[in-house]
Write an enzyme that holds these catalytic residues in place. Structure first.
Site, short mmCIF file in Angstrom:
data_model
loop_
_atom_site.label_atom_id
_atom_site.label_comp_id
_atom_site.label_asym_id
_atom_site.label_seq_id
_atom_site.Cartn_x
_atom_site.Cartn_y
_atom_site.Cartn_z
N TYR A 15 0.81 -1.22 0.00
CA TYR A 15 0.00 0.00 0.00
C TYR A 15 0.84 1.27 0.00
O TYR A 15 0.30 2.36 -0.05
CB TYR A 15 -0.91 0.02 1.24
CG TYR A 15 -0.13 -0.18 2.52
CD1 TYR A 15 0.52 0.90 3.13
CD2 TYR A 15 0.00 -1.43 3.10
CE1 TYR A 15 1.29 0.72 4.26
CE2 TYR A 15 0.75 -1.62 4.24
CZ TYR A 15 1.39 -0.54 4.83
OH TYR A 15 2.15 -0.71 5.95
N GLY A 16 2.16 1.13 0.05
CA GLY A 16 3.02 2.31 0.18
C GLY A 16 4.17 2.30 -0.79
O GLY A 16 3.98 2.23 -2.00
N THR A 17 5.37 2.36 -0.26
CA THR A 17 6.56 2.54 -1.09
C THR A 17 6.94 1.31 -1.90
O THR A 17 7.81 1.39 -2.77
CB THR A 17 7.77 2.98 -0.24
OG1 THR A 17 8.06 1.95 0.72
CG2 THR A 17 7.48 4.30 0.48
N LEU A 18 6.30 0.17 -1.66
CA LEU A 18 6.55 -1.02 -2.50
C LEU A 18 5.72 -1.01 -3.78
O LEU A 18 5.96 -1.81 -4.68
CB LEU A 18 6.25 -2.30 -1.71
CG LEU A 18 7.35 -2.74 -0.74
CD1 LEU A 18 6.83 -3.83 0.18
CD2 LEU A 18 8.58 -3.22 -1.49
N GLU A 90 10.80 -4.69 5.43
CA GLU A 90 9.78 -4.12 6.33
C GLU A 90 10.18 -4.20 7.81
O GLU A 90 9.46 -3.69 8.66
CB GLU A 90 8.44 -4.82 6.11
CG GLU A 90 7.89 -4.66 4.71
CD GLU A 90 7.45 -3.24 4.35
OE1 GLU A 90 7.75 -2.30 5.11
OE2 GLU A 90 6.81 -3.08 3.30
#
Length: 196
Positions: A15-18, A90
């Site tokens: 949901y983010g920087t990936l 993570e």
């Protein structure tokens, strides 16, 4: 790009920087090249969750179902080797994030873009999704429980439904952050600092 790989059996929701277009997506690109990841599509959480930013505009999904918004992100199937590499990024062994179950539906299924109406519409969409076999069980990386409530309060009990360029503005890559403190030290400083 790999279309299917039978060794990619774990589903992870990013949901983010990936996500594609963000700084840590290079890891998933590498995993895709080696056959350790397969992009499955854009998905949205069935329940509402808080998605907030912490220090350096790092995104955190908080394991507080019912608060926030339905979060939109990307679903990947990964191999055990791929999962270990994402866990390492993570910081699951260092108390940064926890990989826990989450229920998803294809992005936009039953909801108009940006529509987050409550109750009856929510229930109707969930009923249709469940009846149609559309829901998908995966895992997501949630902020570690040791700081999630404080992170929610620090963000004023407000989150967003998608980590976009707007939310990522000001994001600082890991290599560009001060190295004299641990990430958890940065989280503690962020949480305890006066709000803007």
């Amino acid at each position: 790009m790999v279309s299917e790989n039978s060794s990619c059996t774990s589903l992870i929701f990013t949901y983010g920087t990936l996500k594609r277009g963000f700084s840590n997506h290079v890891l998933l690109q590498d995993l895709t090249r080696t056959g350790d990841a397969v992009f499955k599509g854009s998905y949205q959480t069935v329940e509402k969750y808080p998605l907030v930013c912490g220090p350096y505009r790092v995104p955190f999904l908080l394991n507080m179902p019912g608060s926030g918004h339905r979060v939109t992100g990307e679903l990947y199937a990964v191999s055990s080797r791929g999962l270990a590499r994402v866990d390492e990024l993570e910081g699951t062994s260092r108390g940064h994030y926890e990989r826990l179950p989450i229920l998803l539906i294809p992005a936009g299924y039953g909801y108009e873009s940006g529509n987050n109406k409550e109750n009856e519409e929510d229930q109707a969409v969930l009923t249709r999704a469940a009846a149609g076999g559309i829901t998908c069980a995966a895992e997501a990386y949630y902020a570690h429980k040791s700081f999630e409530k404080e992170m929610w309060m620090k963000n004023g009990g407000k989150g967003f439904g998608i980590y976009s360029d707007k939310e990522a503005k000001g994001y600082v890559k890991r290599k560009d952050r001060p190295q004299d403190l641990s990430f958890l030290d940065h989280v503690r400083i962020f949480i305890s600092s006066p709000s803007d």
